[in-house]
Design a protein around this motif. Structure first.
Motif, PDB file in Angstrom:
ATOM      1  N   VAL A  50       0.832  -1.202   0.000  1.00 48.37           N
ATOM      2  CA  VAL A  50       0.000   0.000   0.000  1.00 48.37           C
ATOM      3  C   VAL A  50       0.868   1.254   0.000  1.00 48.37           C
ATOM      4  N   HIS A  51       1.932   1.232   0.785  1.00 49.62           N
ATOM      5  CA  HIS A  51       2.828   2.397   0.810  1.00 49.62           C
ATOM      6  C   HIS A  51       3.412   2.657  -0.575  1.00 49.62           C
ATOM      7  N   THR A  52       3.844   1.596  -1.257  1.00 53.32           N
ATOM      8  CA  THR A  52       4.413   1.748  -2.594  1.00 53.32           C
ATOM      9  C   THR A  52       3.373   2.272  -3.573  1.00 53.32           C
ATOM     10  N   LEU A  53       2.180   1.697  -3.524  1.00 55.59           N
ATOM     11  CA  LEU A  53       1.111   2.129  -4.432  1.00 55.59           C
ATOM     12  C   LEU A  53       0.688   3.561  -4.131  1.00 55.59           C
ATOM     13  N   GLU A  54       0.736   3.938  -2.857  1.00 51.99           N
ATOM     14  CA  GLU A  54       0.399   5.308  -2.485  1.00 51.99           C
ATOM     15  C   GLU A  54       1.454   6.280  -3.024  1.00 51.99           C
ATOM     16  N   GLU A  55       2.708   5.895  -2.911  1.00 52.07           N
ATOM     17  CA  GLU A  55       3.788   6.739  -3.422  1.00 52.07           C
ATOM     18  C   GLU A  55       3.701   6.892  -4.945  1.00 52.07           C
ATOM     19  N   LEU A  56       3.251   5.837  -5.615  1.00 53.85           N
ATOM     20  CA  LEU A  56       3.134   5.866  -7.074  1.00 53.85           C
ATOM     21  C   LEU A  56       1.857   6.548  -7.548  1.00 53.85           C
ATOM     22  N   GLY A  57       0.950   6.825  -6.615  1.00 52.68           N
ATOM     23  CA  GLY A  57      -0.263   7.549  -6.961  1.00 52.68           C
ATOM     24  C   GLY A  57      -1.464   6.708  -7.300  1.00 52.68           C
ATOM     25  N   TYR A  58      -1.391   5.391  -7.079  1.00 53.79           N
ATOM     26  CA  TYR A  58      -2.518   4.516  -7.423  1.00 53.79           C
ATOM     27  C   TYR A  58      -3.491   4.320  -6.263  1.00 53.79           C
ATOM     28  N   VAL A  59      -3.053   4.631  -5.050  1.00 52.48           N
ATOM     29  CA  VAL A  59      -3.883   4.483  -3.855  1.00 52.48           C
ATOM     30  C   VAL A  59      -3.715   5.727  -3.003  1.00 52.48           C
ATOM     31  N   ARG A  60      -4.784   6.143  -2.310  1.00 53.97           N
ATOM     32  CA  ARG A  60      -4.679   7.259  -1.379  1.00 53.97           C
ATOM     33  C   ARG A  60      -5.441   6.941  -0.102  1.00 53.97           C
ATOM     34  N   LYS A  61      -5.064   7.617   0.970  1.00 52.23           N
ATOM     35  CA  LYS A  61      -5.701   7.428   2.268  1.00 52.23           C
ATOM     36  C   LYS A  61      -6.577   8.632   2.590  1.00 52.23           C
ATOM     37  N   HIS A  62      -7.834   8.342   2.987  1.00 52.27           N
ATOM     38  CA  HIS A  62      -8.737   9.421   3.354  1.00 52.27           C
ATOM     39  C   HIS A  62      -8.242  10.054   4.656  1.00 52.27           C
ATOM     40  N   PRO A  63      -8.120  11.387   4.713  1.00 52.69           N
ATOM     41  CA  PRO A  63      -7.531  12.030   5.894  1.00 52.69           C
ATOM     42  C   PRO A  63      -8.341  11.852   7.176  1.00 52.69           C
ATOM     43  N   GLN A  64      -9.671  11.700   7.062  1.00 52.10           N
ATOM     44  CA  GLN A  64     -10.487  11.525   8.253  1.00 52.10           C
ATOM     45  C   GLN A  64     -10.664  10.054   8.633  1.00 52.10           C
ATOM     46  N   ARG A  66      -9.072   7.467   7.456  1.00 54.92           N
ATOM     47  CA  ARG A  66      -7.823   6.705   7.391  1.00 54.92           C
ATOM     48  C   ARG A  66      -7.978   5.402   6.615  1.00 54.92           C
ATOM     49  N   ARG A  67      -9.007   5.333   5.802  1.00 54.51           N
ATOM     50  CA  ARG A  67      -9.215   4.163   4.952  1.00 54.51           C
ATOM     51  C   ARG A  67      -8.637   4.432   3.566  1.00 54.51           C
ATOM     52  N   PHE A  68      -8.204   3.370   2.909  1.00 57.27           N
ATOM     53  CA  PHE A  68      -7.556   3.506   1.604  1.00 57.27           C
ATOM     54  C   PHE A  68      -8.572   3.341   0.477  1.00 57.27           C
ATOM     55  N   GLN A  69      -8.300   4.008  -0.644  1.00 60.58           N
ATOM     56  CA  GLN A  69      -9.140   3.883  -1.827  1.00 60.58           C
ATOM     57  C   GLN A  69      -8.280   4.068  -3.066  1.00 60.58           C
ATOM     58  N   LEU A  70      -8.788   3.589  -4.193  1.00 64.93           N
ATOM     59  CA  LEU A  70      -8.070   3.750  -5.454  1.00 64.93           C
ATOM     60  C   LEU A  70      -8.154   5.192  -5.928  1.00 64.93           C
ATOM     61  N   THR A  71      -7.211   5.575  -6.773  1.00 68.05           N
ATOM     62  CA  THR A  71      -7.250   6.896  -7.400  1.00 68.05           C
ATOM     63  C   THR A  71      -7.547   6.719  -8.891  1.00 68.05           C
ATOM     64  N   PRO A  72      -7.927   7.789  -9.572  1.00 67.66           N
ATOM     65  CA  PRO A  72      -8.190   7.686 -11.015  1.00 67.66           C
ATOM     66  C   PRO A  72      -6.984   7.224 -11.828  1.00 67.66           C
ATOM     67  N   LYS A  73      -5.784   7.314 -11.264  1.00 60.62           N
ATOM     68  CA  LYS A  73      -4.602   6.901 -12.009  1.00 60.62           C
ATOM     69  C   LYS A  73      -4.645   5.418 -12.373  1.00 60.62           C
ATOM     70  N   VAL A  74      -5.392   4.619 -11.584  1.00 65.74           N
ATOM     71  CA  VAL A  74      -5.517   3.192 -11.880  1.00 65.74           C
ATOM     72  C   VAL A  74      -6.118   2.986 -13.268  1.00 65.74           C
ATOM     73  N   MET A  75      -6.995   3.904 -13.679  1.00 64.80           N
ATOM     74  CA  MET A  75      -7.651   3.771 -14.976  1.00 64.80           C
ATOM     75  C   MET A  75      -6.676   3.895 -16.132  1.00 64.80           C
TER      76      MET A  75
END
Length: 258
Positions: A50-64, A66-75
């Motif tokens: 998850v950390h790697t995918l977050e750094e690459l921009g494919y996953v992000r963490k909601h600030p409130q 703290r759950r993870f979700q995909l980003t549009p970059k996956v498309m």
């Protein structure tokens, strides 16, 4: 099935892709523990992925939350496939014409495992409540596009697909008997088109035909969606089947020259 014993096989990449595939309509956001469970990996491994995918921009963490979700970059990955798929480029003019001739929604699906995947779609001007965006997957055994594709395979391969499929009853009309489905596929082969009458979604029927490559192997299927509120299956077959077959043949002939 992955060959994890092969020295060339990268298990870290497999885990990273498992994390991405874990998200979906049923799991739009996940905790780290959720991701580890869905991907079948340890929590520490999930944290690294998850950390790697977050750094690459494919996953992000909601600030409130703290759950993870995909980003549009996956498309971007899926778009690259569509952009490189010559079949889609060749088929689109034929699909657009079929959409205009029938006034109904027209789709192009390609096989992946035991499913057909939507790679192109021309929606009817009349409202259709079932939303199937590009990338949606439908099982081969109970859909018009799937049966059309199967009809181009040999008998043994058809039986293998049916044996490997989970023949679930998706509606009260779904055929779940492998022998009956096999016979339906053979009928489709003989008549040149396949049908689905509310076996996937209630109120949704399809007329489909296979697309073949230069080696005579099926590579996709085109299908027209006809709602039962406006059509009977008999009327759809009588008025649309030959047009769908012609569309599929036109696409097949075009890709054979590439």
């Amino acid at each position: 099935m992955s060959d994890s014993n092969n020295p060339l096989f990268n298990q870290s990449l497999e885990k990273g892709l498992a994390v991405l595939r874990g998200f979906g309509a049923a799991r739009r956001t996940m905790t780290l523990a959720d991701i580890a469970q869905v991907a079948g990996i340890s929590k520490s491994s999930a944290q690294r992925m998850v950390h790697t995918l977050e750094e690459l921009g494919y996953v992000r963490k909601h600030p409130q939350s703290r759950r993870f979700q995909l980003t549009p970059k996956v498309m971007e990955i899926g778009y690259n496939y569509l952009a490189a798929d010559i079949l889609v480029d060749v088929a689109n003019p034929y699909l657009a014409e079929l959409n205009q001739l029938t006034g109904e929604t027209v789709n192009l699906t390609e096989p992946d495992g035991l499913d057909m995947v939507y790679v192109s779609r021309f929606v009817a001007p009349k409202f259709i409540p079932i939303h199937m965006p590009i990338g949606s997957r439908i099982p081969m055994y109970c859909t018009g596009g799937g049966r059309a594709y199967l009809s181009g395979l040999g008998d043994d391969e058809i039986r293998r697909v049916l044996q490997d499929s989970t023949l679930a009853e998706l509606t009260r009309y779904t055929l779940t008997d492998a022998t009956a489905i096999f016979e339906r596929v053979i009928t489709s082969r003989n008549q040149g088109y396949a049908t689905n009458k509310e076996e996937m979604f209630l109120g949704d029927m399809t007329i489909a035909a296979p697309i073949f490559n230069s080696n005579g192997l099926p590579v996709a299927a085109v299908h027209v969606v006809v709602p039962s509120s406006r059509w009977s299956m008999e009327e759809a077959e009588d008025k649309l089947a030959s047009t769908v077959i012609q569309c599929a043949r036109g696409i097949s002939n075009s890709i054979r020259t590439l």
